[in-house]
Every structure is written in structure tokens, then in C-alpha cells.
Write a protein that holds these residues in place. Structure first.
Motif, PDB file in Angstrom:
ATOM      1  N   PRO A  43       0.805  -1.221   0.000  1.00 17.54           N
ATOM      2  CA  PRO A  43       0.000   0.000   0.000  1.00 17.54           C
ATOM      3  C   PRO A  43       0.837   1.270   0.000  1.00 17.54           C
ATOM      4  O   PRO A  43       0.332   2.327  -0.308  1.00 17.54           O
ATOM      5  N   TRP A  44       2.090   1.171   0.365  1.00 21.68           N
ATOM      6  CA  TRP A  44       2.892   2.382   0.514  1.00 21.68           C
ATOM      7  C   TRP A  44       3.898   2.539  -0.602  1.00 21.68           C
ATOM      8  O   TRP A  44       4.636   3.517  -0.629  1.00 21.68           O
ATOM      9  N   VAL A 134       0.896  11.190   6.325  1.00 20.49           N
ATOM     10  CA  VAL A 134      -0.093  10.264   6.915  1.00 20.49           C
ATOM     11  C   VAL A 134      -0.147  10.456   8.424  1.00 20.49           C
ATOM     12  O   VAL A 134      -1.229  10.526   9.015  1.00 20.49           O
ATOM     13  N   PHE A 138      -3.682  12.023   8.993  1.00 19.34           N
ATOM     14  CA  PHE A 138      -4.681  10.949   8.960  1.00 19.34           C
ATOM     15  C   PHE A 138      -4.636  10.007  10.173  1.00 19.34           C
ATOM     16  O   PHE A 138      -5.660   9.746  10.786  1.00 19.34           O
ATOM     17  N   ILE A 139      -3.475   9.450  10.465  1.00 24.45           N
ATOM     18  CA  ILE A 139      -3.373   8.511  11.587  1.00 24.45           C
ATOM     19  C   ILE A 139      -2.252   8.993  12.492  1.00 24.45           C
ATOM     20  O   ILE A 139      -1.078   8.846  12.161  1.00 24.45           O
ATOM     21  N   GLN A 141      -0.197   8.212  14.747  1.00 27.23           N
ATOM     22  CA  GLN A 141       0.477   7.139  15.486  1.00 27.23           C
ATOM     23  C   GLN A 141       1.903   6.997  14.997  1.00 27.23           C
ATOM     24  O   GLN A 141       2.130   6.794  13.796  1.00 27.23           O
ATOM     25  N   ALA A 143       3.698   4.564  15.441  1.00 26.79           N
ATOM     26  CA  ALA A 143       3.933   3.178  15.022  1.00 26.79           C
ATOM     27  C   ALA A 143       4.015   3.057  13.506  1.00 26.79           C
ATOM     28  O   ALA A 143       4.600   2.105  12.980  1.00 26.79           O
ATOM     29  N   TYR A 146       7.376   2.262  11.855  1.00 30.05           N
ATOM     30  CA  TYR A 146       7.997   0.940  11.844  1.00 30.05           C
ATOM     31  C   TYR A 146       8.300   0.515  10.410  1.00 30.05           C
ATOM     32  O   TYR A 146       9.263  -0.201  10.145  1.00 30.05           O
ATOM     33  N   LEU A 147       7.414   0.933   9.515  1.00 33.64           N
ATOM     34  CA  LEU A 147       7.496   0.488   8.127  1.00 33.64           C
ATOM     35  C   LEU A 147       8.440   1.342   7.287  1.00 33.64           C
ATOM     36  O   LEU A 147       8.773   0.972   6.159  1.00 33.64           O
TER      37      LEU A 147
ATOM     38  N   ILE B  17      14.736   0.461  15.500  1.00 35.62           N
ATOM     39  CA  ILE B  17      13.276   0.297  15.634  1.00 35.62           C
ATOM     40  C   ILE B  17      12.940  -1.152  15.975  1.00 35.62           C
ATOM     41  O   ILE B  17      12.118  -1.424  16.856  1.00 35.62           O
ATOM     42  N   VAL B  21      10.881  -2.320  19.297  1.00 42.14           N
ATOM     43  CA  VAL B  21       9.533  -2.859  19.144  1.00 42.14           C
ATOM     44  C   VAL B  21       9.438  -4.315  19.576  1.00 42.14           C
ATOM     45  O   VAL B  21       8.392  -4.779  20.010  1.00 42.14           O
ATOM     46  N   TYR B  31      -5.795   0.788  16.364  1.00 37.64           N
ATOM     47  CA  TYR B  31      -6.047   2.204  16.629  1.00 37.64           C
ATOM     48  C   TYR B  31      -7.014   2.783  15.603  1.00 37.64           C
ATOM     49  O   TYR B  31      -7.008   2.402  14.438  1.00 37.64           O
ATOM     50  N   TYR B  80      -6.490  -1.346  -0.362  1.00 35.45           N
ATOM     51  CA  TYR B  80      -5.068  -1.665  -0.178  1.00 35.45           C
ATOM     52  C   TYR B  80      -4.849  -2.396   1.150  1.00 35.45           C
ATOM     53  O   TYR B  80      -3.984  -3.267   1.256  1.00 35.45           O
ATOM     54  N   ASN B  84      -2.973  -6.000   1.562  1.00 37.53           N
ATOM     55  CA  ASN B  84      -1.715  -6.029   2.311  1.00 37.53           C
ATOM     56  C   ASN B  84      -1.524  -7.377   3.030  1.00 37.53           C
ATOM     57  O   ASN B  84      -0.423  -7.720   3.434  1.00 37.53           O
ATOM     58  N   GLY B  91       6.740  -5.182  14.997  1.00 33.25           N
ATOM     59  CA  GLY B  91       7.249  -4.112  14.138  1.00 33.25           C
ATOM     60  C   GLY B  91       6.513  -3.994  12.824  1.00 33.25           C
ATOM     61  O   GLY B  91       6.759  -3.062  12.060  1.00 33.25           O
ATOM     62  N   ILE B  93       3.105  -3.320  10.558  1.00 28.15           N
ATOM     63  CA  ILE B  93       1.848  -2.568  10.670  1.00 28.15           C
ATOM     64  C   ILE B  93       0.998  -2.810   9.425  1.00 28.15           C
ATOM     65  O   ILE B  93       1.513  -3.149   8.374  1.00 28.15           O
ATOM     66  N   ALA B  95      -2.229  -0.523   7.686  1.00 26.50           N
ATOM     67  CA  ALA B  95      -3.007   0.706   7.862  1.00 26.50           C
ATOM     68  C   ALA B  95      -4.065   0.828   6.783  1.00 26.50           C
ATOM     69  O   ALA B  95      -3.839   0.463   5.632  1.00 26.50           O
ATOM     70  N   CYS B  96      -5.222   1.334   7.187  1.00 26.74           N
ATOM     71  CA  CYS B  96      -6.243   1.754   6.229  1.00 26.74           C
ATOM     72  C   CYS B  96      -6.328   3.275   6.387  1.00 26.74           C
ATOM     73  O   CYS B  96      -7.003   3.767   7.293  1.00 26.74           O
ATOM     74  N   VAL B  97      -5.608   3.980   5.536  1.00 28.67           N
ATOM     75  CA  VAL B  97      -5.509   5.440   5.695  1.00 28.67           C
ATOM     76  C   VAL B  97      -6.864   6.133   5.502  1.00 28.67           C
ATOM     77  O   VAL B  97      -7.236   6.982   6.313  1.00 28.67           O
ATOM     78  N   ARG B 100      -8.689   5.568   8.502  1.00 30.65           N
ATOM     79  CA  ARG B 100      -7.855   5.958   9.650  1.00 30.65           C
ATOM     80  C   ARG B 100      -7.739   4.863  10.718  1.00 30.65           C
ATOM     81  O   ARG B 100      -7.807   5.128  11.922  1.00 30.65           O
ATOM     82  N   ILE B 101      -7.623   3.629  10.260  1.00 27.59           N
ATOM     83  CA  ILE B 101      -7.442   2.494  11.168  1.00 27.59           C
ATOM     84  C   ILE B 101      -6.016   1.962  11.004  1.00 27.59           C
ATOM     85  O   ILE B 101      -5.557   1.762   9.876  1.00 27.59           O
ATOM     86  N   LEU B 102      -5.369   1.733  12.121  1.00 26.77           N
ATOM     87  CA  LEU B 102      -4.007   1.204  12.096  1.00 26.77           C
ATOM     88  C   LEU B 102      -3.926  -0.033  12.972  1.00 26.77           C
ATOM     89  O   LEU B 102      -4.419  -0.039  14.104  1.00 26.77           O
ATOM     90  N   ALA B 104      -1.027  -2.359  14.616  1.00 28.14           N
ATOM     91  CA  ALA B 104       0.418  -2.420  14.873  1.00 28.14           C
ATOM     92  C   ALA B 104       0.705  -3.649  15.716  1.00 28.14           C
ATOM     93  O   ALA B 104      -0.016  -3.940  16.680  1.00 28.14           O
ATOM     94  N   LYS B 106       3.334  -5.387  18.209  1.00 31.29           N
ATOM     95  CA  LYS B 106       4.485  -5.079  19.068  1.00 31.29           C
ATOM     96  C   LYS B 106       4.911  -6.345  19.804  1.00 31.29           C
ATOM     97  O   LYS B 106       4.094  -7.230  20.052  1.00 31.29           O
TER      98      LYS B 106
END
Lengths: 177, 120
Positions: A43-44, A134, A138-139, A141, A143, A146-147, B17, B21, B31, B80, B84, B91, B93, B95-97, B100-102, B104, B106
Motif C-alpha cells: 500500500p505504501w 499520513v 490521517f493517523i 500514530q 507506530a 515501523y514500516l 526500531i 519494538v 487504533y 489496499y 496487504n 514491528g 503494521i 493501515a487503512c488510511v 484511519r485504522i491502524l 500495529a 508489538k
């Protein structure tokens, strides 16, 4: 009866400059749409092929033409693939503008830098600013980051390849002149 | 030279990182923007957890099983987040931008061990 002209006719070099810019814009938009149609590489991540057109504009037409090309490529390309004014568009525009600014700055401030080096800097700026956009819009966070390192590694590879392709095309164009 | 400096910096950041993590048991955190909606450990094999995360556009359905965590449905246009796929390592993640849902992950999964703790 003679009619007075409101504006002087543009010079031939100016018209040639405009024609080249529009041709590069067409190339950039085509690559933008082509990339959107490719199977998802995550996605990125996109290969950044459209950035080749920005690099060509930088080498052939100069920094301001390259900056305008980077902006209009995202606007027209997003309109065609139906993401205009969506989060995808905002992230893409932020990344594209950041990459253009970074590349133009490097081109001006680092004498002797090659198109590959410029492309590398642009690719890293593009990816980093996408994440910052982002996270800030948008988010919220951390976290998300990490990516970032693995995707920056991929950006180094794609920046290198795209810069090499742009340098090859410029050398071929110079030979044919 | 520029390439070498870039690679060295990126690899150092990645290692740092990863170390930060990977501490502690593996947990999935979900989130919506700044808000922690839920936190789960990975369930035992054969069991799964379904969680509906409400975002800007609607409900994103998330499934956690012993193999990992993934979005099973989303109201976003691009999808997307679904393409994914499944992730399970600390470490990582997803995300659905647009929504706005993430998600993660850990901590680390040592020898496939599982934890039953859950906070929702």
C-alpha cells in the motif's frame, strides 16, 4: 483594415520549450496511470517511474519547469485514475512536491551531482514525506514509522534505477541533437 | 558515497526500531487515529478473534488468529489494506488510511507461544 494584436507572438524557442514540457507532462501522466494499474506492491510503495519525467524536465528544461511538472503530473494523473482530493491524492501530492523540492535543491546546491544522485534524494524525500503526511493528517500514530526503514531501502533501489534510466535517456537525446 | 550514507542510516534506523519494538510478548494493537480501540495477544491455533473497528468511513473488520492479523473487509475504495494481507511479526503494521485504522504488532512471538491477556 489592420487589427491591433493584444499580445506579441511567442518566440519559437518559447513555443519549443512549452511543447517539450507538455510532452514530458504527457509522459509523466501516462506513467502515473500505468503505475496505478500495476499489481499492488504494497500500500505504501510504487516504483516511482513518473519521476523519470521530472528528472528529464530538470535536465532538459530547468528547475522551475521540473517543479511545475511534478505538481501537474499528480493533479492530472489523480483526476484520470479517480483519486483526486482523496487521501491518496493528498499523500501523493505531498510526496511529489517534497521530492521535487529536494531534487531541485540538490541540483542547485551540489555541483557535479548526477541525475542518479538527484533521483536518489528525490525518492528518499518522497517516501519520508508520505509517512509524515499520513502521521500528521490521517493517523496520528508513531507506530507508522515501523514500516519506514524497509520502504526507504526500496526507495534507494528505485531511485537508483530511475535515475539511471533518466541519465541514459538524456544522453541519447543529446546524441540525437 | 551518497548511496552508502543512505544505506547505513536506513539500516541503523531499522535495527534500532526492531530492537525497540521487539521487547515483550507479541500484542496486536488496533487504533482509530490516536485512540487505542483494542489490544489482543495472538490466540491459540484453531481459535480466532473478530474485531469491528469503526473509522471515518465505517466498519473495518479485523481477524486475528494464530497465524497473524489481517483486514477481512473495509469500507475504503482502494482496498489496499486488505491486499496487504496477514502479518504476524513485531514491528509490522497494516493501515487503512482512508478509514484511519491502524493495526500495529508489538513484541515478539517466541517459539509460537501465546498469551491470553486481552484489553478492549
Amino acid at each position: 483594415m489592420l487589427m491591433s494584436r493584444s499580445a506579441p507572438r511567442p518566440s519559437l524557442p518559447a513555443l519549443e520549450h512549452k511543447a517539450k514540457w507538455l510532452s514530458l507532462l504527457l509522459l509523466a501522466v501516462s506513467l502515473h496511470v500505468f503505475e496505478a494499474a500495476l499489481p499492488s506492491l504494497g500500500p505504501w510503495f510504487k516504483p516511482g517511474l513518473a519521476n523519470i519525467a521530472t528528472l528529464l524536465a530538470l535536465a532538459i528544461l530547468g528547475p522551475s519547469a521540473a517543479a511545475m511538472l511534478a505538481i501537474w503530473r499528480v493533479i492530472v494523473g489523480s483526476f484520470l485514475i479517480g483519486t483526486l482530493l482523496t487521501p491518496t491524492f493528498i499523500i501523493s501530492l505531498a510526496g511529489g512536491v517534497a521530492a521535487a523540492i529536494a531534487m531541485l535543491t540538490a541540483w542547485r546546491l551540489l555541483p557535479g551531482i548526477t541525475l542518479i544522485g538527484v533521483s536518489l534524494i528525490g525518492a528518499l524525500a518522497h517516501m519520508t514525506v508520505q509517512f509524515l503526511t499520513v502521521e500528521s493528517l490521517f493517523i496520528h500514530q508513531q507506530a507508522l514509522y515501523y514500516l519506514l526503514p524497509p520502504l526507504l531501502l526500496l526507495s534507494v533501489v528505485t531511485g537508483w534505477v530511475n535515475g539511471g534510466l533518466a541519465a541514459y535517456i538524456v544522453s541519447q537525446l543529446k546524441e540525437s541533437d | 558515497m551518497l548511496l552508502l550514507i543512505s544505506l547505513a542510516g536506513i539500516l541503523y534506523a531499522w535495527q534500532w526500531i526492531h530492537t525497540e519494538v521487539s521487547a515483550g510478548p507479541a500484542m496486536v494493537e488496533i487504533y482509530h487515529d490516536e485512540v487505542l480501540l483494542a489490544q489482543y495477544s495472538f490466540p491459540e491455533p484453531g481459535k480466532s478473534i473478530h474485531f469491528d473497528a469503526e473509522g471515518e468511513l465505517g466498519i473495518s473488520e479485523i481477524i486475528i488468529d494464530s497465524e497473524g492479523v489481517h483486514f477481512s473487509s473495509s469500507p475504503c475504495r482502494t482496498q489496499y489494506c486488505i491486499s496487504n494481507g496477514r502479518h504476524s511479526e513485531g514491528g509490522e503494521i497494516i493501515a487503512c488510511v482512508p478509514n484511519r485504522i491502524l493495526i500495529a504488532i508489538k513484541g515478539s512471538r517466541i517459539n509460537g507461544s501465546h498469551y491470553d491477556a486481552m484489553v478492549e
